[in-house]
Design a protein around this motif. Structure first.
Motif, PDB file in Angstrom:
ATOM      1  N   SER A 138      -9.198  69.112 -20.995  1.00 56.67           N
ATOM      2  CA  SER A 138      -9.926  67.871 -21.254  1.00 56.67           C
ATOM      3  C   SER A 138     -10.940  67.663 -20.136  1.00 56.67           C
ATOM      4  N   LYS A 196     -11.544  61.950 -26.165  1.00 57.45           N
ATOM      5  CA  LYS A 196     -11.467  63.004 -25.155  1.00 57.45           C
ATOM      6  C   LYS A 196     -12.053  64.272 -25.759  1.00 57.45           C
ATOM      7  N   SER A 217      -9.167  64.508 -28.844  1.00 58.86           N
ATOM      8  CA  SER A 217      -8.359  63.383 -29.312  1.00 58.86           C
ATOM      9  C   SER A 217      -9.211  62.136 -29.475  1.00 58.86           C
ATOM     10  N   ASP A 222      -8.124  58.016 -29.780  1.00 58.70           N
ATOM     11  CA  ASP A 222      -7.020  57.062 -29.739  1.00 58.70           C
ATOM     12  C   ASP A 222      -7.568  55.648 -29.864  1.00 58.70           C
TER      13      ASP A 222
END
Length: 191
Positions: A47, A82, A115, A117
Motif C-alpha cells: 500500500s 488505498k 481497498s 472503506d
C-alpha cells in the motif's frame, strides 16, 4: 621485500577473485538481494497511498401518479481509498541485475486500487423530507444509495490521480530499497 611483494600479490589476487563475475564475490550481496525480494513478496500487497474522499449522495423520489407527495434524502459519507502494488505477480524473475555495471532493473505491475472503506461511523443523513402520504426511506433503500455512491467513487478513481501517485511512490520505494543495497543505478519499469 620479497615477502611483502608476495603478500601484496596475494591480496590483489584475492580482490580480483572476489570482484570477478561468477567467482562468488557477489554472493553476500546476492543473498541480501534474495532476502529483500522474499521480504517484499511476502507482503502480498504494498500500500503506497491513501486518499480520503467525501461524497454526497442525493435521492429525489417524486411520487408516481398513484403516489401522493414526494420524498427526498441527502446522505454524506467519507471513503478511504488505498492504492498500491499487488505483489502476487512479483518475484525474483522481475529483478535483473548487471553486476559489472552495478545496476538493477526492477519490473513491477502498475498500481491498482487495493481497498475502499466507507465506515458506518462516517455516514450521516444531512437532509430527509417526506410528505404526509409517503413512507421514509427504508434501511434497504439507504444501503442501495450507499452502494451506488461507492460505485461512483470507484469509477472516479482514474480521475483522482491516486493510481499515478501510487506508481510514483512505488518507483521511489524500489529505488530506495535497491539503492540501499549498494546499486548505483536502479531502474524501475512498469509492466
Amino acid at each position: 621485500m620479497r615477502k611483502m611483494l608476495h603478500t601484496v600479490f596475494l591480496a590483489l589476487l584475492g580482490v580480483i577473485l572476489l570482484t570477478a563475475p561468477g567467482c562468488g564475490g557477489h554472493s553476500a550481496v546476492e543473498e541480501t538481494v534474495q532476502r529483500e525480494i522474499e521480504a517484499i513478496t511476502a507482503m502480498k500487497q504494498l500500500s503506497l497511498v491513501e486518499y480520503r474522499v467525501s461524497k454526497i449522495i442525493k435521492a429525489d423520489d417524486e411520487g408516481a401518479w398513484y403516489k401522493l407527495g414526494d420524498r427526498k434524502i441527502l446522505l454524506s459519507c467519507t471513503a478511504y481509498l488505498k492504492a498500491g502494488i499487488d505483489l502476487a505477480t512479483f518475484g525474483p524473475d522481475d529483478v535483473d541485475i548487471d553486476w559489472t555495471g552495478n545496476r538493477v532493473t526492477v519490473t513491477i505491475p502498475h498500481a491498482t486500487l487495493l481497498s475502499l472503506d466507507m465506515p458506518a461511523s462516517e455516514i450521516r443523513e444531512e437532509y430527509d423530507h417526506v410528505t404526509m402520504f409517503r413512507h421514509s426511506f427504508s434501511a434497504e433503500e439507504r444501503n442501495a444509495l450507499l452502494r451506488q455512491g461507492e460505485k461512483q467513487i470507484r469509477s472516479s478513481v482514474p480521475s483522482l490521480g491516486i493510481l499515478e501517485k501510487a506508481d510514483e511512490n512505488a518507483r521511489r520505494f524500489f529505488a530506495s530499497v535497491f539503492g540501499k543495497m549498494g546499486f548505483e543505478t536502479v531502474e524501475v519499469v512498469f509492466r
